[in-house]
Design a protein around this motif. Structure first.
Motif, PDB file in Angstrom:
ATOM      1  N   LYS A  44       0.857  -1.188   0.000  1.00  0.00           N
ATOM      2  CA  LYS A  44       0.000   0.000   0.000  1.00  0.00           C
ATOM      3  C   LYS A  44       0.894   1.239   0.000  1.00  0.00           C
ATOM      4  O   LYS A  44       2.045   1.204   0.449  1.00  0.00           O
ATOM      5  CB  LYS A  44      -0.889   0.027   1.251  1.00  0.00           C
ATOM      6  CG  LYS A  44      -1.770  -1.191   1.402  1.00  0.00           C
ATOM      7  CD  LYS A  44      -2.866  -1.162   0.384  1.00  0.00           C
ATOM      8  CE  LYS A  44      -3.789  -2.363   0.562  1.00  0.00           C
ATOM      9  NZ  LYS A  44      -4.560  -2.627  -0.613  1.00  0.00           N
ATOM     10  N   SER A  79       0.772   3.716   1.895  1.00  0.00           N
ATOM     11  CA  SER A  79       1.160   4.062   3.275  1.00  0.00           C
ATOM     12  C   SER A  79       2.477   3.419   3.689  1.00  0.00           C
ATOM     13  O   SER A  79       3.160   3.934   4.570  1.00  0.00           O
ATOM     14  CB  SER A  79       0.061   3.670   4.263  1.00  0.00           C
ATOM     15  OG  SER A  79      -0.160   2.271   4.218  1.00  0.00           O
ATOM     16  N   PHE A 131      -5.008   7.818  -2.065  1.00  0.00           N
ATOM     17  CA  PHE A 131      -5.315   7.447  -0.687  1.00  0.00           C
ATOM     18  C   PHE A 131      -4.238   6.525  -0.143  1.00  0.00           C
ATOM     19  O   PHE A 131      -3.604   5.765  -0.892  1.00  0.00           O
ATOM     20  CB  PHE A 131      -6.686   6.775  -0.602  1.00  0.00           C
ATOM     21  CG  PHE A 131      -7.822   7.719  -0.868  1.00  0.00           C
ATOM     22  CD1 PHE A 131      -8.181   8.664   0.087  1.00  0.00           C
ATOM     23  CD2 PHE A 131      -8.519   7.677  -2.056  1.00  0.00           C
ATOM     24  CE1 PHE A 131      -9.223   9.545  -0.148  1.00  0.00           C
ATOM     25  CE2 PHE A 131      -9.569   8.552  -2.304  1.00  0.00           C
ATOM     26  CZ  PHE A 131      -9.914   9.493  -1.350  1.00  0.00           C
ATOM     27  N   ASP A 132      -4.044   6.575   1.168  1.00  0.00           N
ATOM     28  CA  ASP A 132      -2.988   5.789   1.808  1.00  0.00           C
ATOM     29  C   ASP A 132      -3.195   4.281   1.682  1.00  0.00           C
ATOM     30  O   ASP A 132      -2.247   3.522   1.767  1.00  0.00           O
ATOM     31  CB  ASP A 132      -2.805   6.196   3.267  1.00  0.00           C
ATOM     32  CG  ASP A 132      -4.054   6.052   4.121  1.00  0.00           C
ATOM     33  OD1 ASP A 132      -5.152   5.763   3.586  1.00  0.00           O
ATOM     34  OD2 ASP A 132      -3.943   6.255   5.348  1.00  0.00           O
ATOM     35  N   ASP A 133      -4.427   3.843   1.436  1.00  0.00           N
ATOM     36  CA  ASP A 133      -4.671   2.406   1.292  1.00  0.00           C
ATOM     37  C   ASP A 133      -4.708   1.948  -0.170  1.00  0.00           C
ATOM     38  O   ASP A 133      -4.980   0.783  -0.453  1.00  0.00           O
ATOM     39  CB  ASP A 133      -5.944   1.988   2.030  1.00  0.00           C
ATOM     40  CG  ASP A 133      -7.205   2.691   1.539  1.00  0.00           C
ATOM     41  OD1 ASP A 133      -7.110   3.594   0.677  1.00  0.00           O
ATOM     42  OD2 ASP A 133      -8.289   2.337   2.042  1.00  0.00           O
ATOM     43  N   ASN A 148      -5.824  10.245   3.836  1.00  0.00           N
ATOM     44  CA  ASN A 148      -6.523   9.104   4.396  1.00  0.00           C
ATOM     45  C   ASN A 148      -7.983   9.185   3.948  1.00  0.00           C
ATOM     46  O   ASN A 148      -8.368  10.131   3.258  1.00  0.00           O
ATOM     47  CB  ASN A 148      -6.361   9.026   5.924  1.00  0.00           C
ATOM     48  CG  ASN A 148      -6.980  10.196   6.654  1.00  0.00           C
ATOM     49  OD1 ASN A 148      -7.847  10.913   6.146  1.00  0.00           O
ATOM     50  ND2 ASN A 148      -6.527  10.415   7.878  1.00  0.00           N
ATOM     51  N   ARG A 149      -8.799   8.229   4.322  1.00  0.00           N
ATOM     52  CA  ARG A 149     -10.181   8.203   3.839  1.00  0.00           C
ATOM     53  C   ARG A 149     -11.040   9.314   4.449  1.00  0.00           C
ATOM     54  O   ARG A 149     -12.132   9.577   3.979  1.00  0.00           O
ATOM     55  CB  ARG A 149     -10.808   6.830   4.066  1.00  0.00           C
ATOM     56  CG  ARG A 149     -10.215   5.752   3.169  1.00  0.00           C
ATOM     57  CD  ARG A 149     -10.525   6.014   1.725  1.00  0.00           C
ATOM     58  NE  ARG A 149      -9.794   5.099   0.839  1.00  0.00           N
ATOM     59  CZ  ARG A 149      -9.985   5.020  -0.438  1.00  0.00           C
ATOM     60  NH1 ARG A 149     -10.862   5.800  -1.042  1.00  0.00           N
ATOM     61  NH2 ARG A 149      -9.287   4.188  -1.180  1.00  0.00           N
ATOM     62  N   ASP A 150     -10.512  10.009   5.475  1.00  0.00           N
ATOM     63  CA  ASP A 150     -11.187  11.200   6.007  1.00  0.00           C
ATOM     64  C   ASP A 150     -10.752  12.453   5.245  1.00  0.00           C
ATOM     65  O   ASP A 150     -11.071  13.573   5.643  1.00  0.00           O
ATOM     66  CB  ASP A 150     -10.875  11.375   7.498  1.00  0.00           C
ATOM     67  CG  ASP A 150     -11.466  10.266   8.345  1.00  0.00           C
ATOM     68  OD1 ASP A 150     -12.566   9.773   7.996  1.00  0.00           O
ATOM     69  OD2 ASP A 150     -10.830   9.886   9.346  1.00  0.00           O
ATOM     70  N   LYS A 151      -9.968  12.232   4.177  1.00  0.00           N
ATOM     71  CA  LYS A 151      -9.426  13.302   3.330  1.00  0.00           C
ATOM     72  C   LYS A 151      -8.496  14.245   4.083  1.00  0.00           C
ATOM     73  O   LYS A 151      -8.467  15.440   3.851  1.00  0.00           O
ATOM     74  CB  LYS A 151     -10.535  14.056   2.609  1.00  0.00           C
ATOM     75  CG  LYS A 151     -11.242  13.170   1.592  1.00  0.00           C
ATOM     76  CD  LYS A 151     -11.679  13.951   0.413  1.00  0.00           C
ATOM     77  CE  LYS A 151     -12.214  12.985  -0.642  1.00  0.00           C
ATOM     78  NZ  LYS A 151     -12.809  13.683  -1.739  1.00  0.00           N
ATOM     79  N   ARG A 152      -7.726  13.682   4.999  1.00  0.00           N
ATOM     80  CA  ARG A 152      -6.678  14.412   5.712  1.00  0.00           C
ATOM     81  C   ARG A 152      -5.340  14.044   5.100  1.00  0.00           C
ATOM     82  O   ARG A 152      -5.059  12.870   4.831  1.00  0.00           O
ATOM     83  CB  ARG A 152      -6.657  14.047   7.200  1.00  0.00           C
ATOM     84  CG  ARG A 152      -7.931  14.348   7.923  1.00  0.00           C
ATOM     85  CD  ARG A 152      -7.998  15.818   8.237  1.00  0.00           C
ATOM     86  NE  ARG A 152      -9.195  16.128   8.987  1.00  0.00           N
ATOM     87  CZ  ARG A 152      -9.950  17.176   8.775  1.00  0.00           C
ATOM     88  NH1 ARG A 152      -9.613  18.043   7.859  1.00  0.00           N
ATOM     89  NH2 ARG A 152     -11.019  17.391   9.478  1.00  0.00           N
ATOM     90  N   VAL A 192      -1.779  12.872   4.855  1.00  0.00           N
ATOM     91  CA  VAL A 192      -0.970  12.025   5.732  1.00  0.00           C
ATOM     92  C   VAL A 192       0.427  11.769   5.179  1.00  0.00           C
ATOM     93  O   VAL A 192       1.252  11.154   5.846  1.00  0.00           O
ATOM     94  CB  VAL A 192      -1.667  10.676   6.030  1.00  0.00           C
ATOM     95  CG1 VAL A 192      -2.950  10.898   6.826  1.00  0.00           C
ATOM     96  CG2 VAL A 192      -1.949   9.887   4.759  1.00  0.00           C
TER      97      VAL A 192
END
Length: 138
Positions: A3, A5, A80-82, A104-108, A110
């Protein structure tokens, strides 16, 4: 499959649209980086690169006090990180991007994933795809 991440650079310096290009250039020099995500009220609103500063400011005669919002790229592509390294490398190659913000999936925000992160990911197919996409001769 790895991934993003697992290969991204997690420590991210940030600029703001009301920074001057002098301030952003100093941040980039201090961190030894060529691009800087631009955030406004905890939202990713742009990216500025050393190339943006040269081509969109210096080459046009704009001064060091020019605001970043005048030279940054606003249409930000991100991953996205994933997401898988393979998928992101293909996307970056298709878009011709050497760096991409990672959310991340919260749209922050990372992290940042770059050509070098992909190259050292251990995924030869992703590395080759990415290199062919972004290192085309003019």
């Amino acid at each position: 499959m790895k991934k993003v991440s697992e290969v991204m650079t997690p420590s991210v310096r940030l600029g703001r649209p009301d920074h001057t290009i002098r301030e952003v250039a100093a941040l980039m020099m201090e961190a030894d980086i060529g691009s800087l995500p631009i955030e406004d009220h905890d939202r990713l609103v742009g990216m500025v690169t050393d190339r943006d500063i040269v081509l969109r400011a210096v080459a046009l005669g704009l001064g060091a006090e020019t605001l970043v919002r005048e030279v940054m790229t606003e249409d930000i592509k991100y991953c996205f990180d994933d997401d898988s390294v393979e998928k992101v490398a293909g996307n970056m190659a298709e878009l011709g991007l050497r760096r991409m913000p990672v959310l991340n999936r919260d749209k922050r925000l990372v992290g940042i994933v770059s050509l070098s992160n992909i190259a050292y990911s251990g995924n030869e197919s992703a590395s080759e795809s990415m290199l062919k996409g972004v290192a085309k001769p003019h």
